[in-house]
Design a protein around this motif. Structure first.
Motif, PDB file in Angstrom:
ATOM      1  N   ARG A   1     -79.396 107.903 152.224  1.00 47.54           N
ATOM      2  CA  ARG A   1     -80.661 108.043 151.461  1.00 47.54           C
ATOM      3  C   ARG A   1     -81.569 106.844 151.804  1.00 47.54           C
ATOM      4  NH1 ARG A   1     -77.853 110.764 146.084  1.00 47.54           N
ATOM      5  NH2 ARG A   1     -77.729 112.684 147.015  1.00 47.54           N
TER       6      ARG A   1
ATOM      7  N   GLU B   1     -83.117 107.471 155.202  1.00 44.27           N
ATOM      8  CA  GLU B   1     -84.077 108.768 155.074  1.00 44.27           C
ATOM      9  C   GLU B   1     -85.347 108.154 154.361  1.00 44.27           C
ATOM     10  OE1 GLU B   1     -80.884 112.202 155.045  1.00 44.27           O
ATOM     11  OE2 GLU B   1     -81.911 111.724 153.088  1.00 44.27           O
ATOM     12  N   SER B   2     -85.182 107.275 153.213  1.00 40.73           N
ATOM     13  CA  SER B   2     -86.337 106.840 152.465  1.00 40.73           C
ATOM     14  C   SER B   2     -87.325 105.607 153.096  1.00 40.73           C
ATOM     15  CB  SER B   2     -85.977 106.737 151.008  1.00 40.73           C
ATOM     16  OG  SER B   2     -85.097 105.671 150.943  1.00 40.73           O
TER      17      SER B   2
END
Length: 87
Positions: free
Chosen positions: A17, A20-21
């Motif tokens: 995460r 991805e961010s």
């Protein structure tokens, strides 16, 4: 940054995460400490990675891989000049 936790606590999910961010991971290196000989977590992370991934397998970085970790960090500094290292 050091991500730590028990088996199944969500470390790989958290790292995926983050990756991805994040907008720019070009100067980020991720060091994955795999206890077994087969790198399951590293292969899952590589699916979404824009950072460089390095695996340390068959041991714990605090104990049996301590010297490998030191050598790896020195090599990473020389090769990539990272702004951040995620372990």
């Amino acid at each position: 940054m050091i991500i730590t936790g028990f088996l199944g606590s969500g470390k790989t999910t958290l790292l995926k995460r983050i990756m991805e961010s994040a907008e720019d991971l070009s100067r980020t290196v991720v060091v994955v400490n795999e206890f077994g000989k087969v790198g399951v977590d590293a292969s899952l992370i590589k699916e979404t990675a824009t950072a460089n991934i390095v695996e340390l397998t068959s041991g714990y970085i605090c104990c049996s891989l301590k010297l490998d970790m030191i050598q790896t960090l020195v090599s990473l500094k020389d090769e990539y000049s990272p702004e951040r290292v995620i372990i």
